[in-house]
Design a protein around this motif. Sequence first.
Motif, short mmCIF file in Angstrom:
data_model
loop_
_atom_site.label_atom_id
_atom_site.label_comp_id
_atom_site.label_asym_id
_atom_site.label_seq_id
_atom_site.Cartn_x
_atom_site.Cartn_y
_atom_site.Cartn_z
N VAL A 8 -2.47 41.18 -54.52
CA VAL A 8 -3.67 41.68 -55.21
C VAL A 8 -4.05 42.87 -55.73
CG1 VAL A 8 -6.26 41.08 -55.79
CG2 VAL A 8 -4.55 39.11 -55.33
N SER A 9 -4.12 43.54 -54.05
CA SER A 9 -4.72 44.90 -53.92
C SER A 9 -3.92 45.72 -52.67
CB SER A 9 -6.12 44.87 -53.79
OG SER A 9 -6.82 43.92 -52.88
N TRP A 44 -13.14 41.15 -56.21
CA TRP A 44 -12.21 41.14 -55.39
C TRP A 44 -11.78 39.84 -54.31
CZ3 TRP A 44 -11.60 40.99 -49.88
CH2 TRP A 44 -10.53 41.47 -49.37
N MET A 45 -12.87 39.33 -54.10
CA MET A 45 -12.72 38.08 -53.26
C MET A 45 -11.91 36.94 -54.02
SD MET A 45 -13.94 36.56 -50.24
CE MET A 45 -14.87 37.86 -49.57
N PHE A 46 -12.43 36.73 -55.29
CA PHE A 46 -11.83 35.59 -55.96
C PHE A 46 -10.56 35.92 -56.47
CE2 PHE A 46 -16.56 34.24 -55.93
CZ PHE A 46 -16.15 33.00 -55.95
N VAL A 48 -8.29 37.41 -54.68
CA VAL A 48 -7.30 37.15 -53.50
C VAL A 48 -7.48 35.48 -53.26
CG1 VAL A 48 -7.27 37.42 -50.99
CG2 VAL A 48 -7.89 39.52 -52.54
N LEU A 49 -8.47 34.79 -53.28
CA LEU A 49 -8.68 33.74 -53.26
C LEU A 49 -7.82 32.82 -54.00
CD1 LEU A 49 -12.32 33.01 -52.15
CD2 LEU A 49 -10.36 32.89 -50.77
N ARG A 50 -7.76 33.20 -55.65
CA ARG A 50 -6.93 32.59 -56.33
C ARG A 50 -5.33 32.83 -55.87
NH1 ARG A 50 -10.96 34.15 -59.89
NH2 ARG A 50 -10.22 35.96 -60.52
N GLU A 51 -5.05 34.00 -55.47
CA GLU A 51 -3.67 34.19 -55.15
C GLU A 51 -3.61 33.27 -53.80
OE1 GLU A 51 -0.11 36.05 -55.43
OE2 GLU A 51 -1.68 35.68 -56.72
N CYS A 52 -4.21 33.16 -52.89
CA CYS A 52 -4.07 32.40 -51.77
C CYS A 52 -3.90 31.03 -52.12
CB CYS A 52 -5.32 32.35 -50.78
SG CYS A 52 -5.57 33.88 -49.66
N LYS A 53 -4.57 30.37 -53.17
CA LYS A 53 -4.41 29.06 -53.70
C LYS A 53 -3.09 29.09 -54.33
CE LYS A 53 -6.36 25.54 -56.61
NZ LYS A 53 -7.24 25.27 -57.57
N LYS A 54 -2.61 30.01 -55.08
CA LYS A 54 -1.25 29.96 -55.69
C LYS A 54 -0.35 29.92 -54.69
CE LYS A 54 1.42 33.02 -58.49
NZ LYS A 54 1.43 34.24 -58.95
N ILE A 55 -0.26 30.59 -53.82
CA ILE A 55 0.90 30.70 -52.66
C ILE A 55 0.98 29.45 -51.88
CG2 ILE A 55 1.49 31.77 -50.42
CD1 ILE A 55 0.44 34.51 -51.48
N TYR A 70 -13.09 29.57 -44.12
CA TYR A 70 -12.53 30.66 -43.12
C TYR A 70 -11.83 31.68 -44.00
CZ TYR A 70 -12.21 26.46 -39.89
OH TYR A 70 -12.94 25.54 -39.14
N TYR A 71 -11.14 31.58 -44.92
CA TYR A 71 -10.59 32.50 -46.00
C TYR A 71 -11.68 33.65 -46.43
CZ TYR A 71 -6.15 30.50 -46.53
OH TYR A 71 -4.85 29.85 -46.29
N TRP A 72 -12.81 32.97 -46.86
CA TRP A 72 -13.94 33.71 -47.07
C TRP A 72 -14.52 34.58 -45.92
CZ3 TRP A 72 -15.86 33.06 -52.29
CH2 TRP A 72 -16.85 33.96 -52.23
N GLU A 73 -14.48 34.27 -44.56
CA GLU A 73 -15.00 34.82 -43.64
C GLU A 73 -14.21 36.06 -43.34
OE1 GLU A 73 -15.66 31.75 -40.58
OE2 GLU A 73 -17.57 31.17 -41.28
N ILE A 74 -12.74 35.89 -43.29
CA ILE A 74 -11.90 36.82 -43.05
C ILE A 74 -11.67 37.86 -44.33
CG2 ILE A 74 -9.17 37.01 -42.97
CD1 ILE A 74 -9.18 34.50 -41.56
N LEU A 75 -11.97 37.39 -45.50
CA LEU A 75 -11.76 38.61 -46.51
C LEU A 75 -13.09 39.26 -46.43
CD1 LEU A 75 -10.16 36.46 -49.46
CD2 LEU A 75 -9.20 38.24 -47.97
N THR A 76 -14.11 38.56 -46.11
CA THR A 76 -15.20 39.48 -46.03
C THR A 76 -15.20 40.75 -44.98
OG1 THR A 76 -16.83 37.54 -46.72
CG2 THR A 76 -18.10 39.57 -45.34
N ASN A 77 -14.63 40.35 -43.99
CA ASN A 77 -14.40 41.36 -42.87
C ASN A 77 -13.37 42.42 -43.42
OD1 ASN A 77 -15.13 40.44 -39.65
ND2 ASN A 77 -15.09 38.70 -41.13
N VAL A 78 -12.38 41.97 -44.05
CA VAL A 78 -11.13 43.00 -44.45
C VAL A 78 -12.01 43.87 -45.41
CG1 VAL A 78 -9.19 43.16 -45.77
CG2 VAL A 78 -9.59 41.33 -44.02
#
Length: 98
Positions: A8-9, A44-46, A48-55, A70-78
Amino acid sequence: MLAAICGVSPEYTTSAEKFFAEKLFFTGNIVLARKKIYDVYYDWMFQVLRECKKIREEKQRQITPRIWGYYWEILTNVFFMHHIREYQILFSPMSNLY
């Protein structure tokens, strides 16, 4: 997740790799920010989350509802590690990392 972030980025790859290499993790999904930052963060968050779901669906892995938290917490940190200087984060233990 790293594959989703890179797809995604790609400019976030280094920040994501640094996050996954650290022993530091900030939990929680509460973000207080100016609207401009908030909009960039959520967009950005959504993506990446859409891409995570697709994968995950392509690999036919079961998706449990809690995984998105869990994904949301990690992505917030990143996200905020990546933007720590740009957004001039005033108080954060992360500010000592960069």
